[in-house]
Structure formats: C-alpha cells, structure tokens
Enzyme design. Structure first.
Site, PDB file in Angstrom:
ATOM      1  N   GLU A   3      -6.810  -7.429  -0.931  1.00 49.36           N
ATOM      2  CA  GLU A   3      -7.487  -7.345   0.564  1.00 49.36           C
ATOM      3  C   GLU A   3      -8.985  -6.911   0.243  1.00 49.36           C
ATOM      4  OE1 GLU A   3      -5.358  -4.710   3.194  1.00 49.36           O
ATOM      5  OE2 GLU A   3      -3.425  -5.458   2.685  1.00 49.36           O
ATOM      6  N   GLU A  34       0.745  -1.196  -0.014  1.00 52.87           N
ATOM      7  CA  GLU A  34      -0.112  -0.132   0.142  1.00 52.87           C
ATOM      8  C   GLU A  34       0.783   1.350   0.067  1.00 52.87           C
ATOM      9  OE1 GLU A  34      -4.242  -1.497   1.923  1.00 52.87           O
ATOM     10  OE2 GLU A  34      -2.734  -0.459   3.192  1.00 52.87           O
TER      11      GLU A  34
END
Length: 608
Positions: free
Chosen positions: A257, A182
C-alpha cells in the site's frame, strides 16, 4: 450439410485454440530479490481499485485507464459483507461479481493481486465484516475463537470456489493472495496467522500467499515463510531492510500500500497532496526494482450505506464520506488527473525496452441538469411498516437490520420540560415530539442529550436513528452495534415500552408517495423524474440541502451532508438514460422542491 461442416470446422478449431490459450498456466515465484513470472524477473506496478466502488458497466473502462498509466497489475479486496450479506446467503451477482472483475482484468492484459481476507479495513462498513457476526454468541473477530473460525472458513471456501481457479498456476491472472490484512496493527498471534494460511490453502489458494503491514507493525503481523509486504513507506533502502529482516535476509520487495493521498470523513477538510510530492519517490522505488501497489489508483464511490468510520480513545467518532475520490490518479468519475499524467511520465521511464503505453482515453463527458422537479413525497412517519415491540430499545442487530434507519417510538406523559438523554447513541438521531422535530443529536460531536418541552397530555416521542457506518479499524471492531444501545432517560426517568420501525431503505419501490404538499418538518422522501438531451456523468448539487441519501434509477448513490466537505453526489453516466430517469431523495432536515446537477464535483467545502 457438407458446406456447413467445412465452415464450422475451422470455427470450432479456433474456439478450442482460444479456450486452450485462456487456460495457459504461468508460474509466479519468489527469487532472492525479484519476483519471477515464468522464470523471468517481473516488477509489479499495481494500483488498487475495488469492484464494489465502480459501476460494473465501467469496470473495463477503468482497467483501460490503468493500462494507459502504465500499470501491469491491479489490486482489490474482497468484501465479506457484500458477498455474504446475510448468514449463509451468498451473493455474486451484479456489482458483487468479483470473479467477473478479475476475468475482465485478464482480458485487458492486467494481473491481479487478490486480498480476500474477512477483514479489509478499506474505509468500509465494519471493515468488511457482515453485521450479523455480532449476533453470533461469543464470536470474536480476528481471533482463534472457534465460532469465528467456523464462519471465516465457510466464507473463504465460498470465495475459493470462484477465485482460486483464477490463479496464475491455473490459467488465470491472480499473481498473489493476501492473508489477513495489516494484522500487526491489531494483534500478534502467529498461531492465528497460521490458521489463516491453512484455511486459504484448503480453500484452493495454492499459489503465493503474503501478508502486509505498516512498517512499525510488520514484526507482529507477518507469518514466517510467507512474503512480508510493507505498507506506508517508500524509501527503497528502508523497504528492502525491513523485508529482508523478516524474510531470511531475502526479497523480493513489495510495497503493498503506497498512498498518493488520503480519504475524507464528514466535517473535516478534503485531503489532497500535489503529485510533485510523489513523483520523485515513485521514480526511486521503481528504479530500485521494488514492486508497488498504489492505494488508491482509483477510489470511486462508497455507495449505499457501506462507508466505515474511525474511532479511537479520546478522539471523536469519524464516519467517512461517500466519495472515495482519494485525490487518486483517477478521479471519482474515472477521469485522468494531473497526478495520473505525472505518474505516467515516471512509469514510462521504467518500461522494458521496446514497450510503449497505450494512448490515454479521452475525458468523459459531464453534463448539467437544471431544475429537476420533485413532485411526490412520503413523510416517513406515514405508512410505517409493522413495528417490533419491546420494553427496552432494540439495536439494529437485535432487529436483524444491517443498515439504514430505525424509528424508535414511545408514549410519554407531557406537560413538562426536561433533558432527554440517549445513552449509547449510534450514530445520528432526529428527535420528534408529536411529529414535529425537536432537535438532532450527533455522535461525532459527542452529543447524547437535549432539552425537550412536552405539551400537555400523552405525547408521541419519536427518535429516528441513522447508522452512519460501523468502525472499520482498531480495537473497537466488536463494539459496533447500532441504534439506541443503552437506556433512554427523560427528566431522569427511564423511558420504556418502545415500538421499533425498521427503515433499511433497501427497496425504495415499496414506498407510498403522495402529491399532497408536505409542510411538516419531519424527514421526508421526495421523488421526481427527468429527461436528458444527452447522457453523461453529472453531480447532484446538495449545497442547499441538509442531510440524506439519494437514489437514481434505483441505484443508491450514497449519502450527502451539508457539513461537508462533500457537497455533490456523483451520478455515473452508465446509470442514466435519455428518457424517464427517476430520482429519489431522503432528506432528513431541509427538503426542497427542486434539485439540480452540475458538471463538476464539490469535495472541499465545509460548513459549520
């Protein structure tokens, strides 16, 4: 001898065939819209679970549960602070044996998505970074700074030695490997991402590499040429659109995710989301041929001092609780929930023709353990270790202590009342005057001062400081030093000449107990023993206690805190025995002489 040879020869042939079978290599490639496993379309139905949050003895059982829900893949981070807790000292033993975790997954017929970047977030202490990187002069995490890259490279090469041979193209079961994590939520330096890619390749990760980012940050966090996976969205059209936009108009499509619920932090409501809010979305994603990784399939427990914390501008410091139940399909103990069965029903609809799911293993036995007597104690102000002395308070990092507690002590001339101010308290403090508690200060509540009345004469001022978890997300990753990080003032004057006693509680076997009654109100360690008629999972009931940490049979099970929402501490059946169980409780505020365990968790009770 001839008979022995005739018997052994077939066995040797079978053994060689078995070894060769295990070394069978596969191909895993990207097509325009699908993944190709051995040149055939393959849809990953994956669930995240972390080797560090599950007792090693239970890894295989959790993987069987994954198979029973319909998963064909599991995802896991690799945690730098677990694998290299002190600089240059790597550990791959016990629960840190990530390679064994991956191998067991292969034995259970599961593929693996590996996420070994130094930064993991994961509601984990310091986002996975070892505490010691803060002691490296000039080091800047998640950057091109040379010192950081040097330490990063040493770490990833060590990981590569153990895990690169387990990629599918080398006969293993690791399908893809994620670089960074991320990153678009933190920065946008494509050169830095390219350095990541280069280091991974040099470490032996020569299969498929990918990045993952929330949709809003993906443009900043992807690296051209690598598959850009997306987090946090599940509208099939949007998923495909954003990945195509950043991948030359192509797929395949991967939600790295997908969140079936959320995590908890101390003092806030337990997060739960009904399965019904997700089943339709899961069905639409699978129907669209999109691969998915549920974060989390099974959360488990963040044991020891490994929880992280969140902190942003104009928001409070938010340390996470020890339970990582996550309202996931598998609960903290590894049992199937209603969400598990709802997701299983959805996945069944999308199985290849002729394939059936294995039966769901039976729910594990849970037991109650009433009235465990705590018969010996160690008030922490007695038998202290040798101190380190300094004019000004030293941080945990200055003391080369990763986690736990530090006791700060100085002498003050008494006979007056004033405000005691701890500038830069990180994170929770118990203030004691001549061994008696005068008050507590809590960073969560922006508390840094209290009024203290000192008796006449020379007074011993003790401040016990707990590291409640380093920040794991956002721009404050390098503002993570712990302890007393600024000046300590009393009645406007700076207090100096400190003695610091390290209390990491990393080896409770060295503590010196007494059976004498402890009537002080200072923090205390209590110990007891108990036997069981049968072993099973259980949950220590801490509703009447204050705040502290618990060990059973040497295993640090995590923190408890009356503020909630977590009111129980999970004890895995794998770490219990019928005779001679030992329990140790570090209680900071409100000790008792007995403790009990119940057969279900309490994760949703808040107290003021």
């Amino acid at each position: 001898m001839y008979k022995i040879k005739y018997i052994l020869a077939p066995l040797l042939i079978l053994a060689m065939l078995s070894v060769n079978a295990q070394k069978t290599t596969h191909t895993f490639k990207l097509a325009d819209s699908v993944f190709l496993l051995d040149d055939k379309p393959f849809q990953m139905i994956s669930g995240e679970m972390h080797y560090t949050r599950i007792p090693r003895e239970a890894w295989r059982a959790r993987m069987k549960m994954a198979k029973a829900m319909g998963l064909n893949t599991i995802g896991t981070y690799v945690f730098w602070n677990i694998q290299e807790p002190q600089k240059g000292k790597f550990d791959f033993s016990g629960n840190a044996d990530v390679a064994e975790f991956v191998k067991i997954a292969q034995e259970e017929g599961l593929w693996v998505i590996l996420r070994p970047s130094p930064y993991v977030c994961a509601e984990w202490e310091f986002g996975g970074y070892p505490y010691w990187v803060q002691n490296e002069k000039g080091l800047i995490v998640r950057s091109k700074e040379s010192h950081y890259l040097k330490e990063y490279e040493a770490y990833i090469k060590e990981i590569g030695k153990r895990l690169a041979p387990l990629q599918v193209n080398h006969g293993g079961n690791i399908l893809m490997v994620q670089i960074e994590n991320e990153y678009g939520s933190y920065g946008a330096d494509k050169e830095y991402l390219a350095i990541n890619q280069k280091m991974f390749k040099e470490a032996g990760f020569d299969g498929l590499l990918y990045t993952c980012d929330p949709a809003a940050d993906l443009a900043k966090g992807y690296l051209p040429g690598l598959l850009p996976a997306v987090n946090g969205i599940d509208n099939p059209a949007k998923v495909k659109d954003i990945i195509r936009k950043h991948h030359d108009g192509k797929g395949p499509f991967y939600i790295a995710e997908w969140y079936p619920a959320w995590f908890d932090w101390w003092g806030t409501q337990h997060h739960t989301v009904p399965a019904a809010q997700y089943t339709g979305r899961l069905d639409s994603v699978l129907r669209a041929g999109i691969s998915i990784n549920m974060y989390m399939f099974h959360g488990g427990t963040t044991r020891g001092f490994m929880n992280g914390a969140n902190f942003k501008d104009n928001t409070p410091y938010e340390p996470q609780i020890s339970s990582y139940d996550y309202d996931a399909p598998l609960d903290e103990a590894g049992n199937a929930t209603a969400k598990f069965f709802a997701f299983r029903d959805v996945i069944k609809k999308h199985l290849p023709a002729g394939q059936a799911l294995p039966d769901v293993p039976a729910k594990k036995t849970a037991i109650t353990v009433p009235n465990i007597k705590l018969t010996s104690s160690w008030p922490i102000l007695t038998n202290l270790p040798a101190p380190k002395n300094s004019l000004k308070p030293l941080t945990f990092e200055d003391l080369h202590q990763p986690y736990g507690f530090v006791l700060y002590r100085t002498k003050v001339q008494g006979g007056k009342t004033g405000t005691l101010r701890l500038n830069g308290l990180r994170d929770f403090a118990i203030v004691m005057v001549n061994g008696s508690r005068a008050g507590t200060l809590d960073r969560r509540l922006n508390q840094d001062s209290l009024t203290v009345s000192l008796p006449k004469g020379q007074v011993t001022l003790d401040i016990l400081v707990e590291n409640l978890g380093r920040i794991n997300f956002g721009k404050y990753l390098l503002q993570n030093k712990k302890g007393l990080t600024g000046k300590v003032l009393f009645a406007g004057s700076e207090l100096q000449h400190w003695s610091m006693y390290g209390l990491p509680f990393d080896n409770i076997n060295t503590l010196k107990y007494s059976t004498a009654s402890n009537k002080t109100n200072q923090p205390v360690v209590l110990k007891g023993h108990f036997d069981l008629n049968k072993v099973g999972d259980t949950y220590l009931d801490m509703q009447d206690w204050g705040k502290g940490v618990i060990w059973v049979n040497g295993h640090n099970l995590g923190r408890y805190w009356r503020v909630g929402p977590q009111q129980t501490v999970y004890v895995p059946v794998e770490w219990l025995k019928k005779k001679g169980n030992e329990i140790v409780v570090l209680e900071l505020l409100q000790p008792h002489k007995t403790i009990s365990a119940i057969d279900k968790p309490i994760l949703d009770k808040l107290n003021n």
